[in-house]
Design a protein around this motif. Structure first.
Motif, PDB file in Angstrom:
ATOM      1  N   GLN A 184     -97.595 -94.152   1.082  1.00 52.74           N
ATOM      2  CA  GLN A 184     -97.325 -93.755  -0.304  1.00 52.74           C
ATOM      3  C   GLN A 184     -95.938 -93.132  -0.481  1.00 52.74           C
ATOM      4  O   GLN A 184     -95.420 -93.069  -1.588  1.00 52.74           O
ATOM      5  CB  GLN A 184     -98.405 -92.797  -0.805  1.00 52.74           C
ATOM      6  N   GLU A 185     -95.379 -92.623   0.614  1.00 55.82           N
ATOM      7  CA  GLU A 185     -94.025 -92.065   0.505  1.00 55.82           C
ATOM      8  C   GLU A 185     -92.957 -93.108   0.750  1.00 55.82           C
ATOM      9  O   GLU A 185     -91.819 -92.967   0.327  1.00 55.82           O
ATOM     10  CB  GLU A 185     -93.845 -90.914   1.511  1.00 55.82           C
ATOM     11  N   LYS A 228     -90.467 -96.162   0.708  1.00 61.04           N
ATOM     12  CA  LYS A 228     -89.844 -96.952  -0.362  1.00 61.04           C
ATOM     13  C   LYS A 228     -89.445 -98.342   0.125  1.00 61.04           C
ATOM     14  O   LYS A 228     -88.693 -99.051  -0.546  1.00 61.04           O
ATOM     15  CB  LYS A 228     -88.617 -96.227  -0.898  1.00 61.04           C
ATOM     16  N   TYR A 261     -96.227 -97.238  -5.626  1.00 60.99           N
ATOM     17  CA  TYR A 261     -94.996 -97.272  -6.429  1.00 60.99           C
ATOM     18  C   TYR A 261     -94.385 -98.659  -6.525  1.00 60.99           C
ATOM     19  O   TYR A 261     -93.325 -98.841  -7.107  1.00 60.99           O
ATOM     20  CB  TYR A 261     -93.963 -96.319  -5.814  1.00 60.99           C
ATOM     21  N   PRO A 321     -84.929 -92.463   5.275  1.00 60.83           N
ATOM     22  CA  PRO A 321     -84.377 -91.553   4.253  1.00 60.83           C
ATOM     23  C   PRO A 321     -85.422 -90.660   3.589  1.00 60.83           C
ATOM     24  O   PRO A 321     -85.045 -89.775   2.834  1.00 60.83           O
ATOM     25  CB  PRO A 321     -83.758 -92.505   3.222  1.00 60.83           C
ATOM     26  N   GLU A 322     -86.694 -90.876   3.844  1.00 57.78           N
ATOM     27  CA  GLU A 322     -87.692 -89.980   3.279  1.00 57.78           C
ATOM     28  C   GLU A 322     -88.042 -88.927   4.318  1.00 57.78           C
ATOM     29  O   GLU A 322     -88.484 -89.272   5.422  1.00 57.78           O
ATOM     30  CB  GLU A 322     -88.947 -90.759   2.875  1.00 57.78           C
ATOM     31  N   PRO A 323     -87.881 -87.658   3.978  1.00 59.33           N
ATOM     32  CA  PRO A 323     -88.064 -86.624   4.995  1.00 59.33           C
ATOM     33  C   PRO A 323     -89.482 -86.545   5.549  1.00 59.33           C
ATOM     34  O   PRO A 323     -89.679 -86.106   6.665  1.00 59.33           O
ATOM     35  CB  PRO A 323     -87.722 -85.330   4.248  1.00 59.33           C
ATOM     36  N   TYR A 377     -90.373 -78.531   1.405  1.00 62.09           N
ATOM     37  CA  TYR A 377     -91.681 -78.387   0.762  1.00 62.09           C
ATOM     38  C   TYR A 377     -92.576 -79.567   1.133  1.00 62.09           C
ATOM     39  O   TYR A 377     -92.115 -80.709   1.238  1.00 62.09           O
ATOM     40  CB  TYR A 377     -91.526 -78.335  -0.761  1.00 62.09           C
ATOM     41  N   TYR A 418     -93.394 -81.739  -3.591  1.00 63.10           N
ATOM     42  CA  TYR A 418     -92.211 -81.334  -4.358  1.00 63.10           C
ATOM     43  C   TYR A 418     -92.627 -80.911  -5.770  1.00 63.10           C
ATOM     44  O   TYR A 418     -92.475 -81.662  -6.737  1.00 63.10           O
ATOM     45  CB  TYR A 418     -91.185 -82.471  -4.388  1.00 63.10           C
ATOM     46  N   LEU A 476     -93.866 -88.000  -9.356  1.00 67.29           N
ATOM     47  CA  LEU A 476     -93.754 -88.555  -8.002  1.00 67.29           C
ATOM     48  C   LEU A 476     -93.441 -87.449  -6.997  1.00 67.29           C
ATOM     49  O   LEU A 476     -92.429 -87.478  -6.302  1.00 67.29           O
ATOM     50  CB  LEU A 476     -92.690 -89.664  -7.952  1.00 67.29           C
ATOM     51  N   HIS A 484     -94.525 -86.624  -4.234  1.00 66.35           N
ATOM     52  CA  HIS A 484     -94.569 -86.849  -2.781  1.00 66.35           C
ATOM     53  C   HIS A 484     -93.247 -87.394  -2.260  1.00 66.35           C
ATOM     54  O   HIS A 484     -92.994 -87.359  -1.062  1.00 66.35           O
ATOM     55  CB  HIS A 484     -95.692 -87.843  -2.436  1.00 66.35           C
ATOM     56  N   GLN A 485     -92.430 -87.947  -3.151  1.00 72.67           N
ATOM     57  CA  GLN A 485     -91.233 -88.660  -2.734  1.00 72.67           C
ATOM     58  C   GLN A 485     -89.973 -87.954  -3.180  1.00 72.67           C
ATOM     59  O   GLN A 485     -89.985 -87.243  -4.178  1.00 72.67           O
ATOM     60  CB  GLN A 485     -91.196 -90.027  -3.437  1.00 72.67           C
ATOM     61  N   THR A 486     -88.877 -88.204  -2.484  1.00 71.39           N
ATOM     62  CA  THR A 486     -87.587 -87.744  -2.983  1.00 71.39           C
ATOM     63  C   THR A 486     -87.179 -88.612  -4.171  1.00 71.39           C
ATOM     64  O   THR A 486     -87.772 -89.669  -4.402  1.00 71.39           O
ATOM     65  CB  THR A 486     -86.488 -87.869  -1.915  1.00 71.39           C
TER      66      THR A 486
END
Lengths: 77, 358, 475
Positions: free
Chosen positions: A15-16, A18, A41, A64-66, C15, C18, C24, C26-28
């Protein structure tokens, strides 16, 4: 008789993710791929092939997603 | 403490240190430079910070940093430098950060000259930067008030979490008068919203960014409510011999002093004059102006600008009383005699004499 | 059953959710493949490793950098475009124990904020600056950045960046490397695994300088912007390696961590009770009751002369003496170019009533230290007033008034004979004191002692007052 376990394991948060594909490109043993399905998404999230991870951590750093990737290492018995 | 002969600009700095200010960031400019010079001397000795910034843009953003840390902080400049600070003042107001900025006005527009003028009224009283915000503005007319209003400015800045300007002209900044300073107050601990690099303040966020329309409107309405509260609580003006006056003179800063002399001189010649000197320019002493306006036949606004203060007087009186403007600029400061001359020309020739002689 | 232990996971100083993000959570907010997320992750890891989360203050200005406060669970200050190093200065100067990190993009740092970064670096502020250079304005939709490579198209360089009209790209690391103060300057890339791992080391090193309070550290990060570059993330990485790195060579430009000293701790603040002394508000002389004025007075003085003749000083001495004698006083200089020679004059009022206007338009006393001053101010002297004029001869024909009392002498020559022509103003002061019964001389002497610190000069000044009195004394 069971197969020898992999040195590492990788958990990807679908889910995080991209779907940028940088981890797939960077993975030295080439054990990651982009899924055919779409996530919440609308991205094709990266996924672990299920075997062959060495726990090198490269995928973690290029992502790039922490928080999208967690890398784990086999604890010696 | 006993009264000491002190330059207006230096009074600002000493009063600031006594009021607990511990950070000064600024860039020199005539006629405000003594403020930076005195701050360079006193702030470090008081355990504070002095830094000569690369520009007024840098200085006002250093205030943003110091204010974020919860430190009482200040800067000073004159018209051209205040223009450069306007971006930062908008951000400070938007992020609800307190600070004090003194503007020792000079001639303008552009480079203008370094003579005393009051042309920065609009750029501070009416905002100057972008967005819906206000800068609270105090207008001292003596060295003593330079000290007293600076100290008050820090209290107001903290109470409203907003920049407060001390708006004076070159004369008030440069002149020396006896000043009796207040006793020093200890530095207060940082407020609970400050970002101080500690576990307790870690969750704090200083920002002026509100992406969503509803969130932004809520924020702007909150700012607006603070300004309304300031308007209710803190309008100040000096009224001098207004009780039986037929013509009231209105002016702030050095002009207020000249007008006081003009009132005395005029009365000695049988003219029923009074003075209303706004001390807070924002919030404007609308109530006081209206109250005085009820009793008088005319109001004469005197300012060292081409008609900035007069707009607020007009708004306050809303057509109820005739208003005349006597304006001088470029560094020409009228004498009491010249003010009386204007009154005589205006009212003796064009209106019935009864107005003057009652 | 094999058991596993986590080796790489989200940093603690980020965090988990966020919450500050509108949606959204959960995402940057970064686009797929954006380098910001990687830079942010490397920074977060360095903060975790240093164990400084509670002490860290992140300063994030305008651009894609702006939302760091969504992610970092540290103190956060969001600021205006380009000014982060100035804000960081204000924070770090007042909070010496904190770790200040400014995180800026290329428009922010290399265009609108060049003055702020240059001077913060030059002062060696205790601050780490992360400069994310992606060669384009990302958030505003692809306009030219100061770091856009030559030939590269953007929405404001539709024909490619032109050397002659747009200038070549700005190399900030090299510019800052011309300054003395920075301790650490390095340019890293996010172009492949190796570059990213190298960048991770540089983040740790640049941050360690802050932990040791050694000064200013600067880390430029060549970062991919696939969306605006219109490249897929993998090709964007290649663009970093093969294109950006040509204009912006990767490597360490400076590392003085071995030699750099820790910034000295600020001096402890003095006790509050010390402030009046520090501000020179205390008086060493024994407290005397404030004098009661011996007689009513309304003295309106104008003192005028050339810059350097002591016009302003004479006014100050008179005002101070008046104050000590118990009167209300004011002193107003005509300031400005006069300070850099030219003519100079001041207004002094000494009166029993409160001073209304400090401006003296019709002086009761004019002290004219030269002829131009006499010419300029004589007409304004009130009838019955007095003029003290410093002239070799009597005033010229057109500078006389029968209704004004004149004391004319060559005061400069008199002062010169006492040891210095600089005492002219004090000889004239002596003449004034003799001519008009104004203020007792003890107050004038006390005012002089307050202003003049050298005993030699005081002796000259006291002699000057006597000389002036002799001149004005009616024979």
């Amino acid at each position: 008789m069971t197969a020898k376990p992999d040195r590492g394991r990788v958990e990807l948060d679908s889910q995080e993710c991209k779907g940028c594909g940088l981890c797939v490109e960077a993975c030295p043993p080439k054990v990651l791929h982009l899924s055919s399905h779409l996530n919440h998404y609308g991205y094709h999230p990266a996924a672990y092939d299920g075997a062959g991870c060495t726990s090198c951590g490269i995928c973690f750093f290029v992502c790039p997603e922490p928080g999208a990737i967690v890398v784990l290492r086999l604890v010696a018995a | 403490m006993k009264a000491q002969l002190t330059k207006g600009n230096e009074a600002i700095v000493k009063a600031a240190v006594l009021a607990g200010a511990r950070a000064y960031y600024g860039y020199p400019i005539t006629p405000a430079s003594e403020i930076a010079e005195a701050a360079a001397l006193y702030f470090p000795q008081a355990g504070g910070v002095f830094l000569q910034a690369e520009s007024e843009v840098g200085a006002v953003n250093m205030l943003y940093g110091a204010a974020s840390a919860g430190v009482r902080c200040m800067s000073a400049s004159s018209g051209p430098g205040i223009s450069l600070m306007q971006e930062g003042l908008s951000y400070l107001a938007g992020a609800e950060l307190p600070c004090v900025v003194a503007d020792i006005m000079r001639g303008g527009p552009g480079l203008g000259n370094i003579n005393p003028e009051q042309g920065d009224y609009n750029q501070l009283v009416k905002g100057g930067g972008h967005g819906n915000y206000k800068t609270l503005v105090l207008a001292p007319s003596s060295a003593q008030e330079m000290a007293d209003l600076t100290a008050w400015a820090f209290d107001l800045a903290d109470e409203f979490r907003n920049p407060v300007a001390v708006l004076a002209d070159g004369y008030v900044g440069q002149m020396m008068e006896p000043v009796r300073f207040a006793d020093p107050i200890p530095v207060a601990p940082p407020p609970d919203w400050a970002v101080t690099g500690t576990a307790e303040s870690r969750k704090n966020l200083i920002t002026s960014l509100f992406l969503l329309a509803d969130e932004a409107e809520r924020h702007v309405r909150h700012l607006e409510s603070k300004y309304k509260e300031a308007e209710r609580k803190y309008t100040r003006a000096e009224c001098w011999r207004t009780d039986d006056a037929e013509i009231v003179l209105v002016g702030y800063g050095i002009v207020g002093r000249i007008l006081k002399a003009a009132v005395e001189l005029g009365r000695s010649r049988g003219m029923a004059l009074g003075l209303l000197r706004p001390i807070t320019l924002y919030p404007f002493p609308t109530v006081q102006v209206r109250e005085v306006g009820k009793r008088v036949k005319a109001v004469v606004v005197v300012e060292l600008s081409t008609g900035q203060l007069v707009d607020d007087v007009r708004l306050a009186l809303n057509g109820s009383v005739p208003i005349e403007l006597y304006s001088r600029v470029g560094g020409n400061v009228p004498s009491a005699e010249e003010v009386l001359g204007f009154i005589q020309r205006t009212f003796m020739q064009s209106r019935e004499e009864a107005l003057i002689h009652g | 059953m094999a058991s596993y232990t986590v080796t790489h996971e989200k940093a603690e100083c980020l965090y988990e959710i966020y919450e500050r993000k509108p949606e959204l959570k959960h995402q940057t907010h970064y686009c797929p493949g954006c380098g910001h997320g990687i830079a942010l992750k490397l920074l977060a890891r360095a903060i975790d490793e240093a164990g400084i989360r509670d002490r860290t203050i992140m300063v994030s200005p305008v651009g894609c950098s702006v939302f760091l406060y969504y992610y970092f669970d540290v103190g956060n200050v969001q600021v205006s475009h380009g000014r982060a190093p100035a804000v960081g200065t204000g924070l770090s100067r007042s909070l010496p124990e904190s770790i200040v990190i400014s995180y800026q993009g290329d428009g922010d740092l290399a265009a609108i904020g060049t003055a702020e970064i240059l001077h913060a670096a030059n002062r060696g502020e205790s601050m780490m600056v992360v400069f994310v250079n992606n060669g384009i304005y990302g958030m505003t939709g692809g306009q030219m950045a100061p770091t856009t490579p030559l030939g590269k198209k953007s929405t404001t360089t539709p024909f490619g960046r032109n050397e002659w009209t747009d200038g070549p790209p700005v190399r900030m690391s090299e510019i800052l490397n011309a300054l003395d103060a920075p301790v650490f300057i390095e340019r890293v890339g996010l172009g492949d695994n190796k570059q990213i791992m190298q960048a991770g080391k540089a983040f740790r090193r640049a941050l360690d300088i802050q932990v040791k309070r050694q000064g200013f550290s600067f880390l430029e990060v060549l970062s991919p912007c696939p969306t605006i570059w219109k490249l897929d993330p993998v090709d964007a990485q290649r663009f970093i390696r093969e294109d950006m790195a040509k204009t912006f060579p990767i490597g360490n430009l400076r590392d003085r961590t071995k030699d750099a000293l820790s910034r000295p701790a600020p001096k402890p603040a003095p006790p509050i009770a010390e402030l009046p002394r520090i501000l020179e508000l205390t008086d060493d002389t024994p407290e005397e009751p404030v004098a009661t004025p011996s007689k009513p007075l309304d003295l309106r003085l104008r003192i005028a002369g050339f810059g350097g003749q002591g016009v302003l000083m004479l006014g100050e001495v008179l005002a101070e003496a008046g104050l000590e004698a118990g009167y209300n006083v004011s002193w107003l200089p005509s300031y400005g170019p006069e300070m850099r020679s030219g003519t100079s004059n001041c207004h002094v009022r000494i009166c029993s009533d409160p001073v209304d206007s400090p401006l003296v338009s019709n002086p009761s006393v004019l002290i004219a230290m030269n002829e131009p001053s006499l010419r300029k101010f004589l007409p304004s002297v009130e009838p019955g007033g007095m003029v003290i004029y410093n002239g070799e001869t009597e005033p010229p024909e057109d500078c006389r008034r029968p209704d004004v009392r004149f004391i004319t002498a060559h005061f400069t020559a008199l002062a010169d004979s006492l040891g210095s022509s600089k005492a002219t103003n004090i000889v004239m002061l002596g003449a004034l004191l003799e001519a008009e019964d104004l203020i007792e001389e003890k107050y004038v002497a006390s005012a002089l002692r307050g202003k003049v610190k050298s005993q030699r000069w005081l002796n000259i000044d006291f002699a000057a007052i006597e000389r002036g009195r002799e001149i004005a004394c009616p024979v």
